[in-house]
Motif scaffolding. Structure first.
Motif, PDB file in Angstrom:
ATOM      1  N   LYS A 116      58.475   9.019 -68.616  1.00 55.87           N
ATOM      2  CA  LYS A 116      57.124   9.435 -68.256  1.00 55.87           C
ATOM      3  C   LYS A 116      56.780   8.805 -66.912  1.00 55.87           C
ATOM      4  N   SER A 117      56.651   9.629 -65.898  1.00 56.32           N
ATOM      5  CA  SER A 117      56.278   9.136 -64.583  1.00 56.32           C
ATOM      6  C   SER A 117      55.822  10.305 -63.730  1.00 56.32           C
ATOM      7  N   SER A 118      54.820  10.071 -62.920  1.00 61.70           N
ATOM      8  CA  SER A 118      54.402  11.087 -61.973  1.00 61.70           C
ATOM      9  C   SER A 118      55.229  10.880 -60.706  1.00 61.70           C
ATOM     10  N   GLU A 119      56.280  11.692 -60.535  1.00 58.52           N
ATOM     11  CA  GLU A 119      57.206  11.505 -59.427  1.00 58.52           C
ATOM     12  C   GLU A 119      56.520  11.847 -58.122  1.00 58.52           C
ATOM     13  N   ARG A 120      56.470  10.889 -57.207  1.00 55.82           N
ATOM     14  CA  ARG A 120      55.833  11.062 -55.909  1.00 55.82           C
ATOM     15  C   ARG A 120      56.926  11.086 -54.844  1.00 55.82           C
ATOM     16  N   LEU A 121      57.061  12.216 -54.183  1.00 58.13           N
ATOM     17  CA  LEU A 121      58.099  12.413 -53.174  1.00 58.13           C
ATOM     18  C   LEU A 121      57.454  12.710 -51.826  1.00 58.13           C
ATOM     19  N   GLU A 122      58.152  12.301 -50.754  1.00 50.37           N
ATOM     20  CA  GLU A 122      57.739  12.608 -49.391  1.00 50.37           C
ATOM     21  C   GLU A 122      58.969  13.052 -48.613  1.00 50.37           C
ATOM     22  N   LEU A 123      58.850  14.168 -47.942  1.00 49.00           N
ATOM     23  CA  LEU A 123      59.916  14.697 -47.092  1.00 49.00           C
ATOM     24  C   LEU A 123      59.474  14.559 -45.642  1.00 49.00           C
ATOM     25  N   ASN A 131      57.729  12.009 -30.561  1.00 48.51           N
ATOM     26  CA  ASN A 131      56.862  11.130 -31.346  1.00 48.51           C
ATOM     27  C   ASN A 131      56.181  11.847 -32.494  1.00 48.51           C
ATOM     28  N   VAL A 132      56.471  13.111 -32.646  1.00 48.46           N
ATOM     29  CA  VAL A 132      55.870  13.906 -33.719  1.00 48.46           C
ATOM     30  C   VAL A 132      56.872  14.018 -34.864  1.00 48.46           C
ATOM     31  N   GLU A 133      56.389  13.810 -36.059  1.00 47.66           N
ATOM     32  CA  GLU A 133      57.220  13.989 -37.250  1.00 47.66           C
ATOM     33  C   GLU A 133      56.466  14.887 -38.232  1.00 47.66           C
ATOM     34  N   PHE A 134      57.238  15.634 -38.998  1.00 51.25           N
ATOM     35  CA  PHE A 134      56.672  16.586 -39.957  1.00 51.25           C
ATOM     36  C   PHE A 134      56.798  15.992 -41.350  1.00 51.25           C
ATOM     37  N   VAL A 135      55.659  15.841 -42.029  1.00 51.55           N
ATOM     38  CA  VAL A 135      55.599  15.148 -43.313  1.00 51.55           C
ATOM     39  C   VAL A 135      55.084  16.111 -44.372  1.00 51.55           C
ATOM     40  N   GLY A 136      55.785  16.149 -45.497  1.00 52.47           N
ATOM     41  CA  GLY A 136      55.343  16.914 -46.659  1.00 52.47           C
ATOM     42  C   GLY A 136      55.297  16.031 -47.889  1.00 52.47           C
ATOM     43  N   LYS A 137      54.238  16.165 -48.701  1.00 49.12           N
ATOM     44  CA  LYS A 137      54.034  15.307 -49.865  1.00 49.12           C
ATOM     45  C   LYS A 137      53.942  16.147 -51.130  1.00 49.12           C
ATOM     46  N   SER A 138      54.514  15.606 -52.202  1.00 52.45           N
ATOM     47  CA  SER A 138      54.488  16.308 -53.492  1.00 52.45           C
ATOM     48  C   SER A 138      53.234  16.017 -54.292  1.00 52.45           C
TER      49      SER A 138
END
Length: 459
Positions: A116-123, A131-138
């Motif tokens: 049981k866990s709320s899986e938190r992912l970041e891509l 200097n720009v990065e593209f971030v996606g969050k679950s």
């Protein structure tokens, strides 16, 4: 005449043969053209493939899908440019996962329980030299919205003729938003381990109940808030007349702070009667009496009380209810017995030795909410001072049930304590002890006299 007919027949047969050959050539040409690309795209062909579905597993990372709404294309770099400058132009792709997942996964495997866990992912996709990065969050943005469709990733192998399909969960599709590296964004997520105070937790739970709860739960939450703030004096006065509560000196109640220091229920140290010393309406609030009628309804229906569902203290005193003729007094005493039962079961529910006995016990929602606010702090465990406060509430109600002459034997058994240890709790309430027929009886003399701290002995 016959020669002319033969010549005409021969010419018509030659015409039919030419047309059939022409149609055959056109058909062969169309078949050849069908295999050629149309507008630079290959034509559709039917292929016999073996389909294999691969399901998600907790010990492996599932496929991750990311898209760029800003229009950035990470594959726009040609192979020639990439080979010339080695791998400097290739953007780096990293996947971050919650560090608590591994710990929870290990503990669940040891206990043979479901993970049981709320899986938190970041891509995170970082273009080279930018200097720009593209971030996606679950756990933020589109991933938190309702998933109305399912997705799958398919890979076709032409050599083996197999098509592998892997289902993709809704929160594994990332919307990669551009972020400037090194700058704190305004929508930065709060820390996962932020601890809220007990008041903040109660306020948040009350807001969620009012917003999403049923009509019954909303009414109970509003009534609980009104009882805490003292906004219902008329009903409290009416209830006091109904159950026969003695008048209380309000100035003495407001001036005393002894119950805070001694970890006991609200009290009046200058009271003239035991009923005034620990006011009953301060222990059981006016809105809670309607939810404490289970024992009264059982006796009214004529059924017997199950000994497994109630403490020994209550079972040994049920016969008192049958001897009382006044219905208001009978209802009051049965409510006190019911409140004692809920307190003892709540203590057992948060202990190792009594959790099994209280597992099937049903608490009224308003009673459970008050117990959680009174006895359970930020951690989901009863600390020692809250356990002592709960025991004090039980002992005061036991004094009411026994008309302030209570025996220690059965209540000590229900609290899973020795009579010697329980005697110190009675003394902390201001009780004195007398011997009657070789039994130790706790009494409550007034005005209350609390034990003084003993000075340490000098060696």
């Amino acid at each position: 005449m016959e020669a002319e007919l033969d010549s005409q027949t021969h010419e018509s047969s030659r015409t039919v043969t030419k047309k059939s050959k022409k149609r055959k050539r056109e058909k062969e040409k169309m078949e050849e053209d069908s295999h050629l690309p149309i507008n630079g795209q290959p034509s559709q062909q039917s292929v016999n493939a073996k389909i294999e579905v691969i399901y998600d597993r907790t010990d492996r990372t599932p496929p991750i899908v990311g898209y760029f709404p800003s229009g950035y294309n990470p594959t726009s770099i040609s192979l020639q440019e990439e080979s010339q400058e080695s791998n400097l132009l290739t953007p780096s792709v990293k996947l971050y996962r919650n560090a608590q997942r591994v710990k929870i996964d290990k503990s669940s495997n040891e206990k043979n329980e479901k993970w049981k866990s709320s899986e938190r992912l970041e891509l995170v996709v970082r273009p080279s030299g930018s200097n720009v990065e593209f971030v996606g969050k679950s756990y933020k943005g589109e991933a938190t919205a309702a998933q109305l469709c399912t997705h799958a990733l398919g890979v076709f192998d032409k050599e083996t003729g197999s098509l592998k399909i892997m289902p993709i969960a809704g929160n594994k599709i990332f919307r990669l938003e551009p972020k400037i590296r090194g700058l704190d964004n305004a929508d930065k997520e709060p820390s996962v381990n932020v601890e809220l105070s007990q008041e903040q937790k109660a306020l948040r739970q009350r807001e969620l109940t009012i917003r999403y709860g049923s009509k019954k739960s909303v009414n109970q939450a509003k009534k609980m808030q009104a009882l805490k703030q003292g906004d219902d004096p008329e009903s409290r006065e009416l209830l006091g007349k109904e159950i026969g509560i003695a008048p209380v000196n309000k100035l003495a109640l407001e001036s005393t702070n002894s119950h805070v220091a001694l970890n006991i229920p609200p009290c009046n140290s200058s009271a003239n009667t035991p009923q005034e010393a620990y006011p009953l309406h301060k222990i059981i609030l006016s809105g809670e009496w309607d939810f404490l009628q289970d024992i009264y309804e059982i006796l009214k229906s004529g059924t017997t009380i199950e000994t497994n569902a109630f403490p020994t203290f209550v079972c040994n005193r049920v016969h008192k209810l049958q001897e009382i003729e006044d219905e208001a007094e009978k209802k009051t005493l049965s409510s006190i017995f019911s409140y004692i039962t809920h307190l003892i079961k709540f203590k057992d529910l948060h202990s190792l030795d009594g959790a099994s006995s209280a597992k099937k016990h049903r608490f009224p929602s308003i009673i459970r909410m008050r117990f959680m606010e009174m006895f359970v702090p930020e951690a989901r465990k009863l600390p020692l001072e809250k356990i002592n406060l709960l025991i004090s509430y039980v002992l005061v109600l036991s004094l009411y049930a026994d008309k302030f002459r209570s025996n220690l034997a059965d209540i000590a058994m229900d609290l899973r304590m020795s009579p010697v240890t329980l005697r110190a709790h009675f003394e902390n309430l201001g009780c004195k002890f007398v011997r009657e027929n070789k039994l130790l009886i706790a009494t409550l003399p007034v005005p209350l006299q609390f034990p003084k701290p003993r000075p340490k002995r000098r060696r």
